[in-house]
Design an enzyme around this catalytic site. Structure first.
Site, PDB file in Angstrom:
ATOM      1  N   ASP A 101       0.860  -1.170   0.000  1.00 15.17           N
ATOM      2  CA  ASP A 101       0.000   0.000   0.000  1.00 15.17           C
ATOM      3  C   ASP A 101       0.903   1.229   0.000  1.00 15.17           C
ATOM      4  O   ASP A 101       1.809   1.341   0.829  1.00 15.17           O
ATOM      5  CB  ASP A 101      -0.865  -0.014   1.273  1.00 15.17           C
ATOM      6  CG  ASP A 101      -2.261   0.511   1.023  1.00 15.17           C
ATOM      7  OD1 ASP A 101      -2.369   1.623   0.489  1.00 15.17           O
ATOM      8  OD2 ASP A 101      -3.223  -0.179   1.384  1.00 15.17           O
ATOM      9  N   ASP A 203      -3.159   4.643  -2.493  1.00 21.03           N
ATOM     10  CA  ASP A 203      -4.251   5.168  -1.685  1.00 21.03           C
ATOM     11  C   ASP A 203      -4.785   6.484  -2.280  1.00 21.03           C
ATOM     12  O   ASP A 203      -4.009   7.329  -2.737  1.00 21.03           O
ATOM     13  CB  ASP A 203      -3.691   5.422  -0.277  1.00 21.03           C
ATOM     14  CG  ASP A 203      -4.765   5.688   0.755  1.00 21.03           C
ATOM     15  OD1 ASP A 203      -5.552   4.771   1.039  1.00 21.03           O
ATOM     16  OD2 ASP A 203      -4.808   6.818   1.291  1.00 21.03           O
ATOM     17  N   GLU A 266      -6.600   3.447  -6.019  1.00 20.29           N
ATOM     18  CA  GLU A 266      -7.883   3.524  -5.304  1.00 20.29           C
ATOM     19  C   GLU A 266      -8.589   4.787  -5.779  1.00 20.29           C
ATOM     20  O   GLU A 266      -8.114   5.903  -5.529  1.00 20.29           O
ATOM     21  CB  GLU A 266      -7.673   3.588  -3.789  1.00 20.29           C
ATOM     22  CG  GLU A 266      -9.025   3.530  -3.067  1.00 20.29           C
ATOM     23  CD  GLU A 266      -9.042   4.183  -1.688  1.00 20.29           C
ATOM     24  OE1 GLU A 266      -9.969   3.898  -0.918  1.00 20.29           O
ATOM     25  OE2 GLU A 266      -8.141   4.994  -1.394  1.00 20.29           O
ATOM     26  N   HIS A 327     -11.278  -3.061   3.159  1.00 16.83           N
ATOM     27  CA  HIS A 327     -11.261  -2.688   4.576  1.00 16.83           C
ATOM     28  C   HIS A 327     -12.061  -1.425   4.892  1.00 16.83           C
ATOM     29  O   HIS A 327     -12.123  -1.014   6.044  1.00 16.83           O
ATOM     30  CB  HIS A 327      -9.808  -2.524   5.029  1.00 16.83           C
ATOM     31  CG  HIS A 327      -9.140  -1.382   4.309  1.00 16.83           C
ATOM     32  ND1 HIS A 327      -8.856  -1.415   2.952  1.00 16.83           N
ATOM     33  CD2 HIS A 327      -8.734  -0.172   4.739  1.00 16.83           C
ATOM     34  CE1 HIS A 327      -8.310  -0.277   2.600  1.00 16.83           C
ATOM     35  NE2 HIS A 327      -8.211   0.502   3.659  1.00 16.83           N
ATOM     36  N   ASP A 328     -12.615  -0.784   3.863  1.00 17.72           N
ATOM     37  CA  ASP A 328     -13.410   0.427   4.093  1.00 17.72           C
ATOM     38  C   ASP A 328     -14.906   0.191   3.905  1.00 17.72           C
ATOM     39  O   ASP A 328     -15.696   1.124   4.099  1.00 17.72           O
ATOM     40  CB  ASP A 328     -12.991   1.527   3.100  1.00 17.72           C
ATOM     41  CG  ASP A 328     -11.549   1.967   3.285  1.00 17.72           C
ATOM     42  OD1 ASP A 328     -11.079   1.990   4.433  1.00 17.72           O
ATOM     43  OD2 ASP A 328     -10.896   2.280   2.272  1.00 17.72           O
TER      44      ASP A 328
HETATM   45  C1  GLC Z   1      -8.166   5.174   1.799  1.00 18.40           C
HETATM   46  C2  GLC Z   1      -8.009   3.968   2.689  1.00 18.40           C
HETATM   47  C3  GLC Z   1      -8.709   4.229   3.982  1.00 18.40           C
HETATM   48  C4  GLC Z   1      -8.053   5.429   4.639  1.00 18.40           C
HETATM   49  C5  GLC Z   1      -8.083   6.636   3.704  1.00 18.40           C
HETATM   50  C6  GLC Z   1      -7.175   7.726   4.185  1.00 18.40           C
HETATM   51  O1  GLC Z   1      -9.488   5.389   1.445  1.00 18.40           O
HETATM   52  O2  GLC Z   1      -8.486   2.824   2.036  1.00 18.40           O
HETATM   53  O3  GLC Z   1      -8.668   3.125   4.835  1.00 18.40           O
HETATM   54  O4  GLC Z   1      -8.708   5.736   5.825  1.00 18.40           O
HETATM   55  O5  GLC Z   1      -7.618   6.294   2.425  1.00 18.40           O
HETATM   56  O6  GLC Z   1      -5.840   7.347   4.030  1.00 18.40           O
END
Ligand code: GLC
Length: 536
Positions: A101, A203, A266, A327-328
């Site tokens: 990541d 991310d 992402e 995970h979100d």
């Molecule tokens: C992304 C991650 C999430 C995190 C956010 C801020 O969306 O997947 O878990 O809280 O970024 O870094």
């Protein structure tokens, strides 16, 4: 394209590990790198080919590792660099790729870069972050909101300016318009690529650049009170700016200079905007994450048209990908139920493109209700009345029926579900009809059928209950996939094609080997894959 020509990330299956919750090896209730190493044989047995690990770097853990204070280290909770090197080696020995990541949009407020930046207005790193004067009345420079609640600007008393944070105040956004920031992050990529990591999941890629003039975001007319406060505005000036693509291309160039490495972005954006992240000449992200199946209602017709829209929007040479959870987001089994979870798996693993499996999906793990006084996720804590905590989907992996589910020798950092004794790996491994074996067989099927790996996607039926499509590659048997997304029996006749073949795989194993001719019927929650006769 033939399946022999596919690159590893095109023919592969990615498995996401949330490291805090996968396997604890040292009895502190938190998962770690040695724990992942212990479970590599399991992942190899399952048949996945790459693992993406959520952040493992030093971090104050305000956002559970997405607030990084050192991009080149390992958090002691997870182990040390020797553990990481061992993990990389052991994974590669088993033919498993490692995707890390990368969090380039923001650092922790404890990162030395930020400590320097906030120390004075004259500091050489001042411009590495987004600092702005207050408006004449002392209010923040514009109306931008934080994803995690409240304004996105934090006042710094010492230097008398605001800094911008799209997420927590502990996660200041880097200023990617500064070439030094760009070089520093590209160097971070090189550091891990030199070690041999195979790629990055980047991310919040679409957040990386903001409007130069910092214009106010417009009000979102569709806002409803149950939504996160962030959604009160439409973030047209704080995200998805045209300049982001130059940065993505710079990152891509670094990856390309290492050979077959890759990057997943992402990106939560509508299909047409998502597609721009492949880059104008396919020189952007290899895989801009496709979150359609996460956000769609579980409705055969709607899903069929979304798949069609996605397929048609893909740029030439743009490789598709699919996701059911991360995970979100709420877990798929909690969204659609235990029976439909198998249909979802069939969809994920028979659509065109790279699938990503979220740990625990393969055994049907559900969201675990976390009592209010145990909530850990800042998104949940900051907006307590909106049920937005991501903890329920982050609970420890259920390995066996022991006291702490084989995850740890002690009480885990986040509680196990009340039913953790039921869906677990050990029991499901023993049961050939379990969801785990269902996943394993489906994975093996996908990896052995050229039609599933490289075949075209041709939608042949969609109604209010079911959808059907054919996957077809030259020189290999064509496959018909029929999925009943409802609990009731369904009957369908495929239009414009004569169907004749034999069932290759089905939720009801007794159907395997039976003939299918033209009309198809399926019980509720059932799906099947039919190998079509050649002369058809
Ligand atoms: C992304 C991650 C999430 C995190 C956010 C801020 O969306 O997947 O878990 O809280 O970024 O870094």
């Amino acid at each position: 394209m033939t399946h022999e020509q596919l690159l590893w990330w095109q023919s592969g299956i990615i498995y996401q590990i949330y490291p805090r919750s996968f396997q604890d090896s040292n009895g502190d209730g938190i998962g770690d790198l040695q724990g992942i190493i212990q479970r590599l044989d399991y992942l190899q047995w399952l048949g996945v080919t790459a693992i993406w690990i959520s952040p493992i770097y030093p971090s104050p853990m305000a956002d559970y590792g997405y607030d990084i204070s050192d991009y080149r280290g390992i958090h002691p909770l997870f182990g040390n660099m020797d553990d990481f090197d061992q993990l990389l080696q052991e994974a590669h020995n088993r033919g498993l790729r490692i995707i890390l990541d990368l969090v380039p949009n923001h650092t922790s407020n404890q990162h030395p870069w930020f400590l320097e930046s906030r120390s004075s207005k004259e500091n050489p790193k001042r411009d590495w972050y987004i600092w702005e004067d207050a408006r004449p009345d002392g209010t923040p420079p514009n109306n931008w909101l934080s994803v995690f609640g409240g304004p996105a600007w934090e006042w710094d008393e010492q230097t008398g300016q605001y800094y911008y944070h799209a997420f927590l105040t502990e996660q200041p956004d880097l200023n990617w318009r500064n070439p030094e920031v760009q070089q520093a992050m590209l160097d971070v990529m090189r550091f891990w690529l030199d070690k041999g990591v195979d790629g990055f999941r980047v991310d919040v890629m679409w957040h990386m650049v903001k409007d130069k003039e910092l214009r106010d975001n417009p009000v979102n007319p569709d806002y409803q009170v149950h939504m996160a406060t962030y959604e009160q505005l439409t973030p047209i000036y704080s995200t998805d700016q045209p300049e982001v693509h130059d940065l993505v291309q710079q990152m891509r160039a670094v990856l390309d200079s290492y050979g077959e490495r890759m990057m997943i972005g992402e990106i939560y954006l509508p299909i047409q905007k998502l597609m721009t992240y492949y880059g104008p000449d396919n020189n952007g992200a290899h895989l801009p994450f496709n979150f359609l199946l996460l956000s769609m209602p579980w409705d055969a017709q709607k899903i069929a048209s979304a798949i069609d829209e996605y397929e048609h929007a893909l740029p030439q040479r743009g490789w598709p990908n699919w996701v059911l959870g991360n995970h979100d987001q709420p877990r798929i089994t909690s969204r659609v139920g235990t029976e439909q979870a198998r249909i979802a798996a069939m969809l994920l693993l028979t659509l065109r493109g790279t699938p990503t499996i979220y740990y625990g999906e393969e055994i049907g793990m559900r969201d675990v209700p976390i009592p209010p006084d145990e909530v850990q996720d800042p998104q949940g804590l900051n907006m307590p009345d909106k049920n937005l905590s991501r903890d329920p989907a982050r609970t420890p992996m259920q390995w066996d029926g022991g006291e702490f589910a084989g995850f740890s020798a002690t009480r885990p950092w986040l509680r196990l579900g009340p039913q953790y004794k039921r869906p677990h790996v050990a029991a499901q491994k023993e049961d050939p009809h379990s969801q785990l074996h269902f996943y394993k067989k489906l994975i093996a099927l996908r990896q052995s059928q050229p039609a599933l790996l490289v075949g075209d996607y041709i939608q042949v039926h969609a109604d209010h209950q079911a959808l059907a499509y054919i996957r077809e590659a030259s020189g290999a048997p064509a496959l018909l996939v029929v999925l009943n997304l409802s609990h009731k029996p369904c009957y369908l006749a495929i239009q414009h094609r004569t169907i004749s073949g034999r069932v290759l795989f089905a939720t009801d194993e007794t159907l395997v080997g039976t003939a299918v001719v033209n009309r198809i019927q399926l019980g509720g929650d059932e799906g099947m894959i039919v190998e079509l006769d050649e002369d058809e």
